[in-house]
Motif scaffolding. Structure first.
Motif, short mmCIF file in Angstrom:
data_model
loop_
_atom_site.label_atom_id
_atom_site.label_comp_id
_atom_site.label_asym_id
_atom_site.label_seq_id
_atom_site.Cartn_x
_atom_site.Cartn_y
_atom_site.Cartn_z
N ARG A 3 -9.03 -0.73 0.43
CA ARG A 3 -8.47 0.11 1.49
C ARG A 3 -7.97 -0.77 2.62
O ARG A 3 -8.66 -1.68 3.08
CB ARG A 3 -9.52 1.11 2.01
N VAL A 4 -6.71 -0.52 3.02
CA VAL A 4 -6.07 -1.33 4.06
C VAL A 4 -5.76 -0.43 5.25
O VAL A 4 -5.23 0.66 5.08
CB VAL A 4 -4.75 -1.95 3.53
N TYR A 5 -6.13 -0.90 6.45
CA TYR A 5 -5.83 -0.16 7.69
C TYR A 5 -4.71 -0.88 8.42
O TYR A 5 -4.73 -2.12 8.54
CB TYR A 5 -7.07 -0.10 8.58
N VAL A 6 -3.73 -0.11 8.90
CA VAL A 6 -2.61 -0.67 9.66
C VAL A 6 -2.56 0.10 10.98
O VAL A 6 -2.79 1.32 10.98
CB VAL A 6 -1.27 -0.44 8.92
N PRO A 7 -2.29 -0.58 12.13
CA PRO A 7 -2.19 0.18 13.38
C PRO A 7 -1.15 1.31 13.23
O PRO A 7 -0.10 1.11 12.63
CB PRO A 7 -1.71 -0.88 14.38
N ILE B 133 0.86 -1.20 0.00
CA ILE B 133 0.00 0.00 0.00
C ILE B 133 0.89 1.24 0.00
O ILE B 133 2.07 1.17 0.36
CB ILE B 133 -0.95 0.06 1.22
N ILE B 134 0.31 2.36 -0.40
CA ILE B 134 0.98 3.64 -0.19
C ILE B 134 0.21 4.31 0.94
O ILE B 134 -1.01 4.53 0.84
CB ILE B 134 0.96 4.51 -1.46
N ALA B 135 0.91 4.59 2.04
CA ALA B 135 0.23 5.14 3.23
C ALA B 135 -0.35 6.52 2.91
O ALA B 135 0.29 7.34 2.26
CB ALA B 135 1.21 5.23 4.38
N ASP C 138 -4.09 4.48 6.88
CA ASP C 138 -4.65 3.66 5.81
C ASP C 138 -4.01 3.97 4.47
O ASP C 138 -3.30 4.96 4.31
CB ASP C 138 -6.18 3.78 5.73
N GLY C 139 -4.26 3.09 3.54
CA GLY C 139 -3.74 3.26 2.19
C GLY C 139 -4.44 2.28 1.27
O GLY C 139 -5.16 1.40 1.73
N LEU C 140 -4.23 2.44 -0.04
CA LEU C 140 -4.90 1.57 -1.00
C LEU C 140 -3.92 0.59 -1.62
O LEU C 140 -2.75 0.92 -1.86
CB LEU C 140 -5.50 2.41 -2.13
N VAL D 164 5.77 3.64 1.13
CA VAL D 164 5.31 2.40 0.51
C VAL D 164 5.50 1.30 1.54
O VAL D 164 6.60 1.12 2.07
CB VAL D 164 6.14 2.09 -0.75
N VAL D 165 4.41 0.61 1.86
CA VAL D 165 4.46 -0.34 2.97
C VAL D 165 3.94 -1.70 2.52
O VAL D 165 2.91 -1.79 1.85
CB VAL D 165 3.55 0.16 4.13
N LYS D 166 4.70 -2.75 2.88
CA LYS D 166 4.21 -4.12 2.64
C LYS D 166 3.44 -4.55 3.89
O LYS D 166 3.97 -4.44 4.99
CB LYS D 166 5.38 -5.08 2.46
N VAL D 167 2.22 -5.02 3.70
CA VAL D 167 1.41 -5.39 4.86
C VAL D 167 0.86 -6.80 4.70
O VAL D 167 0.70 -7.29 3.59
CB VAL D 167 0.24 -4.40 5.06
N HIS D 168 0.60 -7.41 5.85
CA HIS D 168 0.03 -8.76 5.84
C HIS D 168 -1.43 -8.64 6.27
O HIS D 168 -1.73 -8.19 7.37
CB HIS D 168 0.82 -9.65 6.80
#
Ligand code: SF4
Length: 436
Positions: free
Chosen positions: A398-402, A379-381, A390-392, A412-416
């Motif tokens: 849409r992805v939410y990360v703590p 995602i891009i935060a 969040d980012g897409l 730019v973030v890699k998320v699980h």
């Protein structure tokens, strides 16, 4: 001097607000967010539906109430459509339509010199043949890039061609110039916008198309991601599909407005395709481009839409690989063909049909997002709030990360992905990506 903006409507309007902000800034104005602390308030309006016009009217009145001493300037589609209505609102000083935005500071300053003056500058957009170049610096991580204005289609329900005029494409040279600025500004994601971007190049003498505009952006800006705005299905060429498939920078997300799943209604809407053509395109896209998300628009309760037509629509959208359906109850716009049609559908029926279509959309959205659970995605935060950032994803989930001090807007973030959350998914672990 301070200027504040209130924007309604589509991405084109947001782009134009940013551009108008830049015009004010280059004339020494400071942009502020609080309307009541501004000397000038600009309301950029929308008129795509009757509700949009109503919301625009309310926004104008709210701005005047919040700051009765400011110069209030109204522009955009509602101003183009209903200048007399706006002029009757006490407290509006300047009215500009969908053209001549470059002159806005000049007009505001004319009023500042003489507070009794009221300026109405709404031109006939049918006569405009050139794309209006506006200086532009995006405000967010994701940069909108306007490449086109106007539309030649005249779908039976749509007021836009009357308010925005005919197709005017921006020259490849000027697209390149703005892309070089975006590259220098470090924007990671560019979104191509326009009123009808699939028609890009239709007003040029040489055979330039949207594919050329896309290649120009990729070459000049070299973004990490390029997102295409809404494209008419009939204009999604094989060349464009091949480009989306072959260039990793182009997001695997398209928005193809369907409007109805009944061929009878599509014909009456003057839409240039059949459900068979549309289905052939979506099955090709799904086959060719892995994990593609396909969004769409649907109008329910178009005049003469029977229960049988609507049932066909529900069956069709149910069978389509949509990841989201934007549902609009039909709104009659004075001046369009559909507003003169017999058998307008009662509001209550339109509401019920919209609710049934939205149920399908919510289920499809969830099914699409669930496919990400257990996967690692990029995602891009974007937005930071107290507990989450969040980012897409590239395919528009849409992805939410703590929230974490390690993640900033634009990273730019890699998320699980762990589970469904709010209007998207929740990811609980992440890894920051190094990007140039
Ligand atoms: S293609 Fe149809 S719906 Fe889209 S802007 Fe043009 S007239 Fe309106």
């Amino acid at each position: 001097m301070k200027v504040a903006f209130y924007t309604l409507g589509c991405k084109v309007n947001w782009y134009e607000t940013e551009a108008i902000g830049k015009i004010f800034q280059s004339n020494g104005y400071e942009i502020v967010t609080e309307i009541n602390s501004a000397d000038v308030v600009v309301v950029n309006t929308c008129a795509v539906t009757a509700i949009s016009s109503q919301k625009s009217r309310q926004a104008i009145r709210r701005a005047i109430r919040a700051n009765p001493n400011a110069v209030v300037c109204v522009l955009g589609c509602y101003a183009q459509n209903s200048p007399a209505e706006i002029s009757a609102i006490d407290g509006v000083d300047v009215i500009v339509g969908t053209a001549e935005r470059m002159k806005i500071v000049e007009l505001v300053e004319q009023v500042l010199k003489n507070r009794d003056e009221k300026i109405l500058r709404v031109d006939d957009v049918e006569k405009i043949s050139a794309f209006e170049e506006l200086p532009h610096t995006p405000q967010r991580t994701r940069a909108f890039l306007k490449i086109e204005d106007g539309c030649n289609n005249f779908c039976a329900y749509c007021i836009i061609p009357y308010l925005r005029g005919r197709v005017r494409s921006r020259s490849l040279e000027n697209i390149r110039a703005e892309c070089l600025e975006l590259a220098a500004g470090g924007y990671r994601e560019i979104v191509l916008t326009g009123i009808h971007i699939g028609a890009y190049g239709a007003d040029f003498k040489n055979k330039i198309s949207l594919v050329d505009a896309v290649k120009t952006v990729l070459d000049a800006a070299n973004p990490l991601r390029l997102r295409l705005g809404s494209i008419e299905s009939a204009e999604m060429s094989d060349e464009l599909i091949d480009l989306i498939k072959s260039d990793e920078r182009i997001c695997n997300h398209v928005h193809l407005p369907l409007q109805s799943g009944s061929d009878e209604i599509l014909k009456s809407m003057r839409r240039p395709y059949t459900t068979k053509n549309f289905a052939a395109l979506t099955s090709k896209l799904v086959k060719e481009i892995p994990d593609i998300s396909i969004g769409t628009d649907l109008i329910v309760g178009f005049p003469n839409e029977t229960e049988k037509n609507f049932a066909e629509t529900l069956d069709f959208v149910q069978a389509q690989p949509f990841s989201k359906i934007h549902v609009f109850p039909f709104s009659a716009r004075e001046g369009t063909l559909a507003a003169t049609m017999q058998n307008q559908i009662p509001a209550q029926v339109k509401r019920e049909r919209a609710a049934r279509a939205l149920e399908i959309s919510a289920a499809k959205e969830k099914i699409f997002a669930e496919k990400l659970i257990g996967k690692t995605v990029e995602i891009i935060a974007e937005t930071q709030e107290e507990n989450f950032i969040d980012g897409l994803t590239k395919n528009y989930v849409r992805v939410y990360v703590p929230a974490s001090s390690e993640i900033n807007s634009g990273d730019v973030v890699k998320v699980h992905v762990e589970k469904i959350f709010r209007n998207g998914v929740l990811a609980t672990s992440y890894k920051l990506q190094a990007t140039s």
